[in-house]
Motif scaffolding. Structure first.
Motif, PDB file in Angstrom:
ATOM      1  N   ASN A 178       0.790  -1.228   0.000  1.00 39.35           N
ATOM      2  CA  ASN A 178       0.000   0.000   0.000  1.00 39.35           C
ATOM      3  C   ASN A 178       0.823   1.278   0.000  1.00 39.35           C
ATOM      4  OD1 ASN A 178      -2.075  -1.810   0.175  1.00 39.35           O
ATOM      5  ND2 ASN A 178      -2.765  -1.205   2.208  1.00 39.35           N
ATOM      6  N   LEU A 179       2.026   1.232   0.556  1.00 35.64           N
ATOM      7  CA  LEU A 179       2.816   2.459   0.669  1.00 35.64           C
ATOM      8  C   LEU A 179       4.124   2.387  -0.112  1.00 35.64           C
ATOM      9  CD1 LEU A 179       2.917   5.258   1.831  1.00 35.64           C
ATOM     10  CD2 LEU A 179       3.770   4.317   3.991  1.00 35.64           C
ATOM     11  N   ASP A 180       4.922   1.349   0.135  1.00 35.14           N
ATOM     12  CA  ASP A 180       6.179   1.233  -0.609  1.00 35.14           C
ATOM     13  C   ASP A 180       5.922   1.155  -2.111  1.00 35.14           C
ATOM     14  OD1 ASP A 180       7.266   1.070   1.920  1.00 35.14           O
ATOM     15  OD2 ASP A 180       7.845  -1.040   1.774  1.00 35.14           O
ATOM     16  N   GLY A 181       4.933   0.363  -2.499  1.00 30.93           N
ATOM     17  CA  GLY A 181       4.632   0.200  -3.915  1.00 30.93           C
ATOM     18  C   GLY A 181       4.236   1.503  -4.574  1.00 30.93           C
ATOM     19  N   ALA A 182       3.429   2.312  -3.866  1.00 33.54           N
ATOM     20  CA  ALA A 182       3.036   3.608  -4.414  1.00 33.54           C
ATOM     21  C   ALA A 182       4.240   4.524  -4.542  1.00 33.54           C
ATOM     22  CB  ALA A 182       1.978   4.243  -3.516  1.00 33.54           C
ATOM     23  N   PHE A 183       5.100   4.528  -3.519  1.00 33.03           N
ATOM     24  CA  PHE A 183       6.316   5.347  -3.548  1.00 33.03           C
ATOM     25  C   PHE A 183       7.182   5.003  -4.744  1.00 33.03           C
ATOM     26  CE2 PHE A 183      10.790   4.465  -1.968  1.00 33.03           C
ATOM     27  CZ  PHE A 183      11.341   5.651  -2.440  1.00 33.03           C
ATOM     28  N   TRP A 184       7.474   3.718  -4.949  1.00 33.88           N
ATOM     29  CA  TRP A 184       8.333   3.322  -6.070  1.00 33.88           C
ATOM     30  C   TRP A 184       7.695   3.643  -7.407  1.00 33.88           C
ATOM     31  CZ3 TRP A 184       8.972  -1.794  -3.052  1.00 33.88           C
ATOM     32  CH2 TRP A 184      10.038  -1.687  -2.146  1.00 33.88           C
ATOM     33  N   THR A 185       6.391   3.402  -7.519  1.00 35.49           N
ATOM     34  CA  THR A 185       5.704   3.641  -8.787  1.00 35.49           C
ATOM     35  C   THR A 185       5.714   5.120  -9.137  1.00 35.49           C
ATOM     36  OG1 THR A 185       4.260   1.719  -8.439  1.00 35.49           O
ATOM     37  CG2 THR A 185       3.540   3.361 -10.045  1.00 35.49           C
ATOM     38  N   ILE A 186       5.365   5.959  -8.177  1.00 36.35           N
ATOM     39  CA  ILE A 186       5.351   7.403  -8.435  1.00 36.35           C
ATOM     40  C   ILE A 186       6.758   7.891  -8.770  1.00 36.35           C
ATOM     41  CG2 ILE A 186       4.936   9.678  -7.428  1.00 36.35           C
ATOM     42  CD1 ILE A 186       2.765   8.327  -5.667  1.00 36.35           C
ATOM     43  N   ARG A 187       7.739   7.449  -8.001  1.00 36.35           N
ATOM     44  CA  ARG A 187       9.118   7.890  -8.243  1.00 36.35           C
ATOM     45  C   ARG A 187       9.569   7.583  -9.660  1.00 36.35           C
ATOM     46  NH1 ARG A 187      13.660   4.621  -5.215  1.00 36.35           N
ATOM     47  NH2 ARG A 187      13.166   3.203  -6.950  1.00 36.35           N
ATOM     48  N   GLU A 188       9.287   6.361 -10.140  1.00 41.56           N
ATOM     49  CA  GLU A 188       9.730   5.991 -11.474  1.00 41.56           C
ATOM     50  C   GLU A 188       8.977   6.740 -12.566  1.00 41.56           C
ATOM     51  OE1 GLU A 188      12.508   4.115 -12.002  1.00 41.56           O
ATOM     52  OE2 GLU A 188      12.567   4.436  -9.824  1.00 41.56           O
ATOM     53  N   CYS A 189       7.688   6.978 -12.360  1.00 40.93           N
ATOM     54  CA  CYS A 189       6.898   7.713 -13.361  1.00 40.93           C
ATOM     55  C   CYS A 189       7.222   9.204 -13.361  1.00 40.93           C
ATOM     56  CB  CYS A 189       5.408   7.511 -13.107  1.00 40.93           C
ATOM     57  SG  CYS A 189       4.802   5.831 -13.399  1.00 40.93           S
ATOM     58  N   LEU A 190       7.691   9.695 -12.243  1.00 44.06           N
ATOM     59  CA  LEU A 190       7.960  11.125 -12.100  1.00 44.06           C
ATOM     60  C   LEU A 190       9.074  11.603 -13.032  1.00 44.06           C
ATOM     61  CD1 LEU A 190       6.915  13.484 -10.437  1.00 44.06           C
ATOM     62  CD2 LEU A 190       8.558  12.891  -8.635  1.00 44.06           C
ATOM     63  N   HIS A 191       9.994  10.710 -13.379  1.00 43.89           N
ATOM     64  CA  HIS A 191      11.082  11.104 -14.282  1.00 43.89           C
ATOM     65  C   HIS A 191      10.521  11.658 -15.595  1.00 43.89           C
ATOM     66  CE1 HIS A 191      13.769   9.287 -11.462  1.00 43.89           C
ATOM     67  NE2 HIS A 191      13.428   8.034 -11.757  1.00 43.89           N
ATOM     68  N   ASP A 192       9.561  10.940 -16.175  1.00 45.58           N
ATOM     69  CA  ASP A 192       8.962  11.372 -17.441  1.00 45.58           C
ATOM     70  C   ASP A 192       8.170  12.660 -17.258  1.00 45.58           C
ATOM     71  OD1 ASP A 192      10.003   9.218 -18.815  1.00 45.58           O
ATOM     72  OD2 ASP A 192       8.183   8.011 -18.662  1.00 45.58           O
ATOM     73  N   MET A 193       7.431  12.758 -16.178  1.00 49.03           N
ATOM     74  CA  MET A 193       6.592  13.937 -15.943  1.00 49.03           C
ATOM     75  C   MET A 193       7.436  15.202 -15.792  1.00 49.03           C
ATOM     76  SD  MET A 193       3.784  12.376 -13.308  1.00 49.03           S
ATOM     77  CE  MET A 193       2.833  10.911 -13.715  1.00 49.03           C
ATOM     78  N   ARG A 194       8.559  15.069 -15.104  1.00 50.14           N
ATOM     79  CA  ARG A 194       9.453  16.213 -14.937  1.00 50.14           C
ATOM     80  C   ARG A 194      10.019  16.670 -16.281  1.00 50.14           C
ATOM     81  NH1 ARG A 194      12.173  17.254 -10.110  1.00 50.14           N
ATOM     82  NH2 ARG A 194      14.179  17.202 -11.216  1.00 50.14           N
ATOM     83  N   ARG A 195      10.381  15.707 -17.127  1.00 46.66           N
ATOM     84  CA  ARG A 195      10.909  16.070 -18.444  1.00 46.66           C
ATOM     85  C   ARG A 195       9.833  16.716 -19.311  1.00 46.66           C
ATOM     86  NH1 ARG A 195      14.333  11.403 -17.661  1.00 46.66           N
ATOM     87  NH2 ARG A 195      12.655   9.993 -18.321  1.00 46.66           N
ATOM     88  N   ALA A 196       8.608  16.179 -19.236  1.00 49.66           N
ATOM     89  CA  ALA A 196       7.507  16.706 -20.046  1.00 49.66           C
ATOM     90  C   ALA A 196       6.917  17.985 -19.468  1.00 49.66           C
ATOM     91  CB  ALA A 196       6.407  15.655 -20.174  1.00 49.66           C
ATOM     92  N   GLU A 197       7.215  18.248 -18.195  1.00 48.47           N
ATOM     93  CA  GLU A 197       6.661  19.399 -17.473  1.00 48.47           C
ATOM     94  C   GLU A 197       5.129  19.356 -17.447  1.00 48.47           C
ATOM     95  OE1 GLU A 197       8.432  22.873 -19.249  1.00 48.47           O
ATOM     96  OE2 GLU A 197      10.295  22.602 -18.130  1.00 48.47           O
ATOM     97  N   TRP A 198       4.615  18.126 -17.375  1.00 50.59           N
ATOM     98  CA  TRP A 198       3.158  17.916 -17.225  1.00 50.59           C
ATOM     99  C   TRP A 198       2.957  16.513 -16.674  1.00 50.59           C
ATOM    100  CZ3 TRP A 198      -0.917  14.741 -18.159  1.00 50.59           C
ATOM    101  CH2 TRP A 198      -2.211  15.278 -18.047  1.00 50.59           C
ATOM    102  N   GLY A 199       2.037  16.381 -15.748  1.00 57.66           N
ATOM    103  CA  GLY A 199       1.745  15.058 -15.228  1.00 57.66           C
ATOM    104  C   GLY A 199       0.602  15.066 -14.250  1.00 57.66           C
ATOM    105  N   ARG A 200      -0.002  13.892 -14.109  1.00 52.64           N
ATOM    106  CA  ARG A 200      -1.089  13.704 -13.146  1.00 52.64           C
ATOM    107  C   ARG A 200      -0.807  12.434 -12.340  1.00 52.64           C
ATOM    108  NH1 ARG A 200      -1.865  18.130 -14.411  1.00 52.64           N
ATOM    109  NH2 ARG A 200      -3.738  19.138 -15.272  1.00 52.64           N
ATOM    110  N   VAL A 201      -0.830  12.565 -11.029  1.00 57.37           N
ATOM    111  CA  VAL A 201      -0.751  11.417 -10.140  1.00 57.37           C
ATOM    112  C   VAL A 201      -2.010  11.411  -9.292  1.00 57.37           C
ATOM    113  CG1 VAL A 201       0.470  10.306  -8.244  1.00 57.37           C
ATOM    114  CG2 VAL A 201       1.772  11.452 -10.052  1.00 57.37           C
TER     115      VAL A 201
END
Length: 250
Positions: free
Chosen positions: A107-130
Protein backbone atom coordinates in the motif's frame (compact mmCIF):
# COMPACT_ATOMS: atom_id res chain seq x y z
CA UNK A 1 -12.62 15.34 -22.11
CA UNK A 2 -9.83 13.69 -24.01
CA UNK A 3 -6.56 12.09 -22.99
CA UNK A 4 -5.50 11.43 -26.57
CA UNK A 5 -1.76 10.97 -26.83
CA UNK A 6 -1.28 10.43 -23.10
CA UNK A 7 0.28 7.28 -21.65
CA UNK A 8 -1.23 6.24 -18.32
CA UNK A 9 0.00 3.55 -15.94
CA UNK A 10 -2.38 1.92 -13.44
CA UNK A 11 -1.08 -0.49 -10.81
CA UNK A 12 -3.44 -3.28 -9.85
CA UNK A 13 -5.32 -2.44 -13.03
CA UNK A 14 -6.66 -5.89 -13.79
CA UNK A 15 -9.49 -6.07 -11.25
CA UNK A 16 -11.90 -4.00 -9.18
CA UNK A 17 -11.37 -0.26 -8.89
CA UNK A 18 -8.17 -0.45 -10.92
CA UNK A 19 -9.92 -2.08 -13.87
CA UNK A 20 -12.69 0.53 -13.81
CA UNK A 21 -10.07 3.30 -13.84
CA UNK A 22 -8.14 1.58 -16.61
CA UNK A 23 -11.21 1.38 -18.84
CA UNK A 24 -12.24 4.97 -18.13
CA UNK A 25 -8.80 6.28 -19.11
CA UNK A 26 -8.75 4.17 -22.28
CA UNK A 27 -12.25 5.34 -23.21
CA UNK A 28 -10.93 8.90 -22.92
CA UNK A 29 -8.21 8.10 -25.45
CA UNK A 30 -5.19 7.26 -23.30
CA UNK A 31 -2.85 4.38 -23.94
CA UNK A 32 -2.98 2.52 -20.62
CA UNK A 33 -0.40 0.17 -19.16
CA UNK A 34 -2.12 -2.11 -16.67
CA UNK A 35 0.13 -3.74 -14.12
CA UNK A 36 -0.31 -6.60 -11.71
CA UNK A 37 1.40 -9.76 -10.51
CA UNK A 38 -0.71 -12.27 -12.47
CA UNK A 39 -0.24 -12.33 -16.23
CA UNK A 40 -3.43 -14.32 -16.79
CA UNK A 41 -5.54 -11.65 -15.08
CA UNK A 42 -3.97 -8.85 -17.12
CA UNK A 43 -4.22 -10.76 -20.39
CA UNK A 44 -7.92 -11.41 -19.79
CA UNK A 45 -8.70 -7.66 -19.79
CA UNK A 46 -6.13 -6.48 -22.34
CA UNK A 47 -7.34 -4.97 -25.59
CA UNK A 48 -7.16 -1.84 -27.72
CA UNK A 49 -5.24 0.80 -25.71
CA UNK A 50 -5.02 -1.61 -22.73
CA UNK A 51 -1.49 -3.02 -22.42
CA UNK A 52 -0.58 -5.65 -19.80
CA UNK A 53 2.69 -5.43 -17.88
CA UNK A 54 3.53 -7.93 -15.15
CA UNK A 55 4.87 -5.96 -12.17
CA UNK A 56 5.00 -6.62 -8.44
CA UNK A 57 4.73 -3.35 -6.52
CA UNK A 58 6.27 -4.94 -3.42
CA UNK A 59 9.56 -5.45 -5.31
CA UNK A 60 11.56 -2.31 -6.12
CA UNK A 61 13.42 -3.93 -9.03
CA UNK A 62 10.15 -5.18 -10.50
CA UNK A 63 8.67 -1.67 -10.37
CA UNK A 64 11.77 -0.06 -11.86
CA UNK A 65 11.95 -2.61 -14.68
CA UNK A 66 8.18 -2.67 -15.23
CA UNK A 67 7.85 1.10 -15.63
CA UNK A 68 10.91 1.16 -17.91
CA UNK A 69 9.39 -1.56 -20.10
CA UNK A 70 6.10 0.35 -20.30
CA UNK A 71 7.92 3.53 -21.34
CA UNK A 72 9.89 1.66 -24.01
CA UNK A 73 6.71 0.13 -25.42
CA UNK A 74 4.29 3.06 -25.20
CA UNK A 75 6.22 6.25 -24.51
CA UNK A 76 6.68 8.47 -21.45
CA UNK A 77 4.18 8.03 -18.63
CA UNK A 78 2.16 11.19 -18.03
CA UNK A 79 -0.64 9.80 -15.86
CA UNK A 80 0.22 7.62 -12.86
CA UNK A 81 -2.44 5.84 -10.82
CA UNK A 82 -0.99 4.01 -7.79
CA UNK A 83 -3.99 1.79 -7.09
CA UNK A 84 -2.57 -1.60 -6.08
CA UNK A 85 -3.41 -2.38 -2.48
CA UNK A 86 -4.50 -4.97 0.02
CA UNK A 87 -7.21 -4.42 2.61
CA UNK A 88 -6.90 -6.72 5.59
CA UNK A 89 -7.79 -6.03 9.20
CA UNK A 90 -6.09 -7.33 12.32
CA UNK A 91 -6.02 -6.08 15.90
CA UNK A 92 -2.71 -4.50 16.79
CA UNK A 93 -1.94 -6.95 19.58
CA UNK A 94 -2.30 -9.74 17.01
CA UNK A 95 -0.23 -7.96 14.35
CA UNK A 96 3.23 -9.41 13.79
CA UNK A 97 5.98 -7.71 11.82
CA UNK A 98 5.43 -9.87 8.73
CA UNK A 99 1.78 -8.79 8.52
CA UNK A 100 2.68 -5.13 9.10
CA UNK A 101 5.38 -5.19 6.43
CA UNK A 102 3.14 -6.96 3.90
CA UNK A 103 0.53 -4.22 4.22
CA UNK A 104 3.10 -1.42 4.02
CA UNK A 105 5.02 -3.02 1.15
CA UNK A 106 1.95 -3.06 -1.08
CA UNK A 107 0.00 0.00 0.00
CA UNK A 108 2.82 2.46 0.67
CA UNK A 109 6.18 1.23 -0.61
CA UNK A 110 4.63 0.20 -3.91
CA UNK A 111 3.04 3.61 -4.41
CA UNK A 112 6.32 5.35 -3.55
CA UNK A 113 8.33 3.32 -6.07
CA UNK A 114 5.70 3.64 -8.79
CA UNK A 115 5.35 7.40 -8.43
CA UNK A 116 9.12 7.89 -8.24
CA UNK A 117 9.73 5.99 -11.47
CA UNK A 118 6.90 7.71 -13.36
CA UNK A 119 7.96 11.12 -12.10
CA UNK A 120 11.08 11.10 -14.28
CA UNK A 121 8.96 11.37 -17.44
CA UNK A 122 6.59 13.94 -15.94
CA UNK A 123 9.45 16.21 -14.94
CA UNK A 124 10.91 16.07 -18.44
CA UNK A 125 7.51 16.71 -20.05
CA UNK A 126 6.66 19.40 -17.47
CA UNK A 127 3.16 17.92 -17.22
CA UNK A 128 1.75 15.06 -15.23
CA UNK A 129 -1.09 13.70 -13.15
CA UNK A 130 -0.75 11.42 -10.14
CA UNK A 131 -3.95 10.16 -8.52
CA UNK A 132 -3.45 7.69 -5.69
CA UNK A 133 -6.24 5.39 -4.60
CA UNK A 134 -6.32 5.72 -0.82
CA UNK A 135 -9.40 5.05 1.34
CA UNK A 136 -11.61 6.61 3.96
CA UNK A 137 -9.15 4.83 6.26
CA UNK A 138 -6.62 7.41 5.07
CA UNK A 139 -8.72 10.12 6.68
CA UNK A 140 -9.89 8.49 9.89
CA UNK A 141 -9.10 5.44 11.97
CA UNK A 142 -10.65 2.19 10.84
CA UNK A 143 -11.48 -0.08 13.74
CA UNK A 144 -9.53 -3.32 13.81
CA UNK A 145 -7.25 -2.34 10.93
CA UNK A 146 -4.38 -0.32 12.34
CA UNK A 147 -1.79 -1.40 9.76
CA UNK A 148 -4.13 -0.73 6.85
CA UNK A 149 -5.14 2.63 8.31
CA UNK A 150 -1.52 3.66 8.84
CA UNK A 151 -0.60 2.69 5.27
CA UNK A 152 -3.41 4.75 3.79
CA UNK A 153 -2.64 7.74 6.01
CA UNK A 154 0.97 7.46 4.83
CA UNK A 155 -0.13 7.43 1.20
CA UNK A 156 -2.06 10.67 1.67
CA UNK A 157 0.95 12.21 3.37
CA UNK A 158 3.10 11.29 0.38
CA UNK A 159 0.63 12.86 -2.04
CA UNK A 160 0.29 16.06 -0.02
CA UNK A 161 4.05 16.45 0.23
CA UNK A 162 4.54 15.98 -3.52
CA UNK A 163 1.81 18.52 -4.26
CA UNK A 164 3.84 21.07 -2.29
CA UNK A 165 7.09 20.09 -4.02
CA UNK A 166 5.61 20.81 -7.46
CA UNK A 167 3.30 23.69 -6.57
CA UNK A 168 2.90 26.12 -9.46
CA UNK A 169 3.89 23.58 -12.11
CA UNK A 170 1.71 21.52 -14.45
CA UNK A 171 2.19 18.43 -12.27
CA UNK A 172 -0.61 17.70 -9.82
CA UNK A 173 -0.91 15.10 -7.06
CA UNK A 174 -4.25 14.06 -5.59
CA UNK A 175 -5.90 11.09 -3.89
CA UNK A 176 -9.34 9.56 -3.95
CA UNK A 177 -10.66 8.09 -0.71
CA UNK A 178 -13.47 5.61 -1.33
CA UNK A 179 -15.60 3.96 1.28
CA UNK A 180 -16.62 0.35 0.75
CA UNK A 181 -16.71 -0.39 -2.99
CA UNK A 182 -18.54 -3.30 -4.59
CA UNK A 183 -15.46 -5.36 -5.50
CA UNK A 184 -13.91 -8.74 -4.72
CA UNK A 185 -12.14 -7.20 -1.74
CA UNK A 186 -15.46 -6.51 -0.03
CA UNK A 187 -16.63 -10.03 -0.85
CA UNK A 188 -13.51 -11.53 0.74
CA UNK A 189 -13.71 -9.26 3.77
CA UNK A 190 -17.31 -10.28 4.46
CA UNK A 191 -16.17 -13.78 5.37
CA UNK A 192 -13.20 -12.48 7.36
CA UNK A 193 -15.26 -10.01 9.39
CA UNK A 194 -17.98 -12.58 10.01
CA UNK A 195 -15.43 -15.06 11.35
CA UNK A 196 -13.68 -12.52 13.59
CA UNK A 197 -16.88 -10.99 14.96
CA UNK A 198 -18.87 -14.21 15.25
CA UNK A 199 -21.73 -12.91 13.11
CA UNK A 200 -23.39 -14.04 9.89
CA UNK A 201 -21.98 -12.96 6.53
CA UNK A 202 -25.16 -10.98 5.87
CA UNK A 203 -24.61 -9.08 9.11
CA UNK A 204 -20.95 -8.46 8.24
CA UNK A 205 -21.91 -7.14 4.81
CA UNK A 206 -24.56 -4.89 6.36
CA UNK A 207 -21.94 -3.47 8.71
CA UNK A 208 -19.73 -2.47 5.79
CA UNK A 209 -22.63 -0.99 3.84
CA UNK A 210 -23.68 1.08 6.87
CA UNK A 211 -20.22 2.65 6.96
CA UNK A 212 -21.02 4.37 3.65
CA UNK A 213 -23.11 7.39 4.52
CA UNK A 214 -25.70 6.73 1.79
CA UNK A 215 -26.11 3.11 2.92
CA UNK A 216 -25.06 1.32 -0.23
CA UNK A 217 -21.87 -0.03 -1.74
CA UNK A 218 -20.09 2.28 -4.14
CA UNK A 219 -19.78 1.23 -7.79
CA UNK A 220 -16.18 1.01 -9.06
CA UNK A 221 -17.04 3.34 -11.94
CA UNK A 222 -17.98 6.08 -9.46
CA UNK A 223 -14.38 6.06 -8.28
CA UNK A 224 -13.07 5.81 -11.84
CA UNK A 225 -14.98 8.89 -12.98
CA UNK A 226 -13.52 10.96 -10.14
CA UNK A 227 -10.03 9.80 -11.09
CA UNK A 228 -10.70 10.59 -14.75
CA UNK A 229 -11.70 14.15 -13.89
CA UNK A 230 -8.56 14.66 -11.81
CA UNK A 231 -6.48 13.54 -14.81
CA UNK A 232 -8.16 15.91 -17.22
CA UNK A 233 -7.26 19.34 -18.56
CA UNK A 234 -9.80 21.21 -16.43
CA UNK A 235 -8.51 20.06 -13.05
CA UNK A 236 -5.27 22.05 -13.10
CA UNK A 237 -6.08 23.92 -9.89
CA UNK A 238 -6.99 20.79 -7.93
CA UNK A 239 -3.81 19.74 -6.18
CA UNK A 240 -2.96 18.04 -2.90
CA UNK A 241 -6.61 17.09 -2.36
CA UNK A 242 -8.24 13.96 -0.94
CA UNK A 243 -11.58 13.41 -2.63
CA UNK A 244 -13.98 11.51 -0.40
CA UNK A 245 -16.22 9.04 -2.24
CA UNK A 246 -18.27 7.67 0.60
CA UNK A 247 -21.84 8.88 0.16
CA UNK A 248 -21.43 11.80 2.55
CA UNK A 249 -18.95 13.46 4.86
CA UNK A 250 -16.46 11.05 6.42
Amino acid sequence: MTLDGKHALVTGGGTGIGLAITRALADAGAEVTITGRRAEVLDAVAGPRLHPQVMDVTDEDSVTQGVAAAVTAHGPVQVCIPNAGIAEGRALHKTDTDFWRRIMATNLDGAFWTIRECLHDMRRAEWGRVVAVSSIAGLRGLKGASAYTASKHGLIGLIRSLSEDYLGTALTFNAVCPGYVDTEIVTRNVASIAARAGVTEDAARATMIATNRHNRLIAPDEVAQAVLWLCGPRSDSVNGQCIEIAGGQV
